[in-house]
Design an enzyme around this catalytic site. Structure first.
Site, short mmCIF file in Angstrom:
data_model
loop_
_atom_site.label_atom_id
_atom_site.label_comp_id
_atom_site.label_asym_id
_atom_site.label_seq_id
_atom_site.Cartn_x
_atom_site.Cartn_y
_atom_site.Cartn_z
N ASP A 197 -1.83 -0.76 6.05
CA ASP A 197 -2.03 -0.26 7.41
C ASP A 197 -3.46 0.18 7.70
O ASP A 197 -3.83 0.33 8.86
CB ASP A 197 -1.09 0.92 7.68
CG ASP A 197 -1.51 2.17 6.93
OD1 ASP A 197 -1.60 3.23 7.55
OD2 ASP A 197 -1.76 2.07 5.71
N ASP A 231 -7.28 -1.49 3.47
CA ASP A 231 -6.36 -2.55 3.03
C ASP A 231 -6.79 -3.93 3.52
O ASP A 231 -6.25 -4.94 3.06
CB ASP A 231 -4.94 -2.28 3.55
CG ASP A 231 -4.36 -0.98 3.02
OD1 ASP A 231 -4.54 -0.72 1.82
OD2 ASP A 231 -3.73 -0.24 3.79
N ASP A 243 0.87 -1.17 0.00
CA ASP A 243 0.00 0.00 0.00
C ASP A 243 0.91 1.23 0.00
O ASP A 243 2.08 1.14 0.38
CB ASP A 243 -0.89 -0.03 1.24
CG ASP A 243 -1.63 1.27 1.45
OD1 ASP A 243 -2.28 1.74 0.50
OD2 ASP A 243 -1.53 1.83 2.56
#
Length: 655
Positions: A539, A543, A338
């Site tokens: 995080d 996600d 990410d």
């Protein structure tokens, strides 16, 4: 004990009790093994000294009882459940040896078998203790602020919202946020950071960390059973309760293997009898075969390396939830990151400010923009204010502050009207100013967020704000590629321009931008369809779906959302992105040790079994070879407990 037991009974206290129970159990086994060894030595000494047979037989029988009652009882219990346990086979082989007069050899088998079992229990206890030792760091009491002053209360009684005081030299009693004071907190036990970290208002602190200087007023964010240190206990406990895929396969094969071994043992006993061999010799050969063919070392080959790797990772702030996860980490061939909060710090910073008016230089433009933004809670406002303070600029008092969501803020200060807003909110004034328009286009082309500063309704400056990459992002990306053999990929919901700009800084060329959570899931499936074993590192709550469908989901930050932490297979408690390639490399080392252990164990069994069937393998040598291989593979797996194993796996050779 299950992970739920850890949490249901106060987390820390019950986990500590579990650790003590495990140590007591391993200590008990060591005592019985030591007693068996002592009795064997006495029996052997009496026998060699020519003592009466009844005397050394007594010592040997006592040795059988001390060293064999626990595995024998465990084997009988397993047999009642229609499971053939190798422990029972070992005891049966020892009794068979005594039945044909080879009581010394049988006693030697009992001693070595009991010793190897005690060493295995000790190794398991040491593995769990290496992580559970963190629990001892959490203080038992806390200083809570009440209406009538301060009071000492058990840390387990703290609830969310309580305010506590932590003085210099005291440990933090709960995961909390600093609401007053400042200090340096040593949180190496949780995050692995080697130096104390400055903590001020708004920062988070973890239970069990040590306050070095300054007094801190904290607002409790989590109960004791929900703290990071309690989650460590729960995750380690889960790891001990789960089995790796290799282990499960071995245990399935073990049952059929053990049954087959009994059948072959009977054949090794009966066939020589039918062709005229003596009863004693045939039984001795059969007992020797039963011993050397038992799969003890094969069964022990898998879990010690994986659990040792889990414990080592836990000491360095990476929580791997099970042995299955550790095994999967060793097979990852593609890492997907990410962007925001993972490859980047997640905190916007002022990248550049450009004056577009002859009346105001850069510092003056920044000073006035920060003055207007100071009352705002917006992340971009904080970035501008932080930049002004870093330059030592003094901010005057503000009059008539107004925040307009989606547009910006306006304020009056020093007799001037100041407005800080997005270009889209003031398209016409900016279009009329060539310098401002050019700056906006340039900053947008770099993938940066742009704000315009107007003073008395005229453009005075343009600021570019960006989310800075983590300081170790480039190293982590390079290390992931070196470990997996393939380049990582970025999966982000941000714009393509911004994502590519960041990716270029950290060394990633495969960028997939503008993705919603479902789109990230699709991207992961696409990578898996192409033949990759994928680890997703993220995080945020957005996600979580991608973490769930990945072969391994890795969450950044112990303070991440509950959904992300629940979904992830592993959690990096600190903000060290280099922990990701380190745990991947450590898992590969564990996998190599598992394979090496299986080869060692299988080789010992094959050589000793063939020797016994085709030649004349002495029983003591068979015992020593079989139990020796068990001890070898057990100790080989524990090599990953050493701190040096983490340093060797780390791309920055961190301690």
């Amino acid at each position: 004990m299950s992970a739920s037991t850890v949490l249901d009974h106060g987390g820390i206290a019950s986990a500590q009790g579990s650790g003590r129970a495990l140590r007591i159990w391993s200590l008990s086994e060591m005592r019985w093994a030591t007693a068996a060894l002592g009795l064997f030595v006495l029996g052997l000494a009496t026998q060699l000294a020519g003592g009466p047979a009844w005397s050394w037989w007594t010592f040997y029988v006592a040795c059988y009882v001390c060293g064999g009652w626990e595995p024998g009882l465990a084997g009988l219990v397993a047999l009642r459940e229609k499971t053939l346990d190798v422990d029972l086979l070992m005891v049966a082989a020892a009794i068979g040896a005594a039945a044909i007069g080879q009581v010394t050899d049988g006693a030697l088998l009992i001693v070595i078998f009991a010793t190897s079992g005690a060493l295995e229990a000790f190794a398991t206890a040491r593995t769990e203790d290496s992580v559970r030792s963190l629990l001892d760091l959490a203080p038992e009491t806390a200083t809570r602020i009440c209406a009538d002053g301060e009071s000492r209360v058990p840390a387990a009684e703290l609830v969310v919202g309580d305010v506590v005081v932590v003085r210099p030299g005291e440990r933090v009693p709960a995961d909390a946020t600093v609401i007053g004071g400042a200090g340096e907190v040593d949180q190496a036990t949780i995050t692995g950071e080697p130096l104390p970290v400055d903590k001020a208002v708004g920062d988070e602190v973890f239970a069990g960390t040590l306050n070095g200087t300054g007094m801190l007023r904290l607002r409790v964010d989590r109960r004791a059973e929900d703290s990071v240190v309690a989650r460590i206990a729960a995750l380690v406990d889960e790891a001990g309760q789960t089995k790796a895929r290799t282990q499960l396969f071995i245990e399935k094969v073990e049952q059929w293997y053990s049954i087959g071994m009994v059948v072959v043992t009977l054949a090794v006993f009966t066939i020589p009898l039918l062709v005229g061999e003596s009863l004693q010799r045939a039984l001795l050969r059969a007992m020797t075969f039963m011993i050397v063919a038992s799969p003890c070392a094969v069964v022990l080959a898998t879990m010690p390396p994986l659990l040792a790797a889990i414990a080592n990772a836990g000491r360095h702030g990476v929580l791997v939830k099970s042995a299955v996860v550790m095994e999967r980490l060793g097979t990852i061939t593609r890492v997907a990151f990410d962007k925001t909060g993972t490859l980047t710090r997640g905190t916007p910073e002022l990248a550049e400010i450009r004056s577009v008016s002859d009346d105001y230089d850069t510092d003056e433009t920044l000073r006035l923009a920060a003055t207007a933004e100071h009352p705002s809670e917006h992340p971009l406002a904080r970035a501008i204010v932080r930049a002004a303070r870093d330059r030592g600029l003094q901010l005057p008092l503000v009059d008539d502050f107004t925040a307009r969501p989606g547009r910006g803020v306006t304020a009056c200060a020093e007799g001037r009207s100041i407005e800080v807003c997005s270009p889209s909110a003031l398209a016409e004034p900016c279009a009329a100013d060539t310098a401002a328009a050019n700056a906006i286009v340039e900053f947008h082309a770099r993938g940066q967020t742009v704000v315009v500063i107007l003073i008395d309704a005229r453009p005075a400056g343009v600021a570019a704000i960006r989310d800075q990459p983590r300081r170790d992002a480039a190293v982590a990306v390079s290390a992931c590629e070196a470990v997996t053999g393939t380049a990582p990929v970025v999966l982000t919901g941000d714009s393509a321009v911004t994502a590519r700009q960041l990716a270029a800084q950290v060394g990633i060329t495969d960028v997939r931008a503008g993705l919603l959570p479902d789109d990230k899931v699709g991207a992961v499936h696409e990578l898996q369809t192409a033949g990759a074993d994928v680890a997703v590192v993220g995080d945020g709550i957005n996600d979580a779906p991608a973490l769930a469908v990945a072969d391994v989901g890795i969450a950044m930050g112990g303070a991440g959302s509950d959904l992300t932490l629940q979904t992830a297979d592993a959690v990096v408690i600190g903000d060290e992105l280099t922990s990701v390639p380190t745990i991947l490399d450590l898992a590969r080392r564990a996998r190599r040790i598992v394979i090496a252990n299986l080869i060692i164990a299988s080789a010992f069994i094959a050589v000793l079994a063939v020797w016994d069937l085709a030649g004349d393998l002495p029983l003591p040598l068979g015992v020593a070879g079989h139990e020796g291989s068990t001890i070898i593979v057990g100790l080989n797996g524990l090599r990953l407990l050493r701190r040096a194993a983490w340093r060797k796996a780390s791309p920055v050779r961190c301690s």
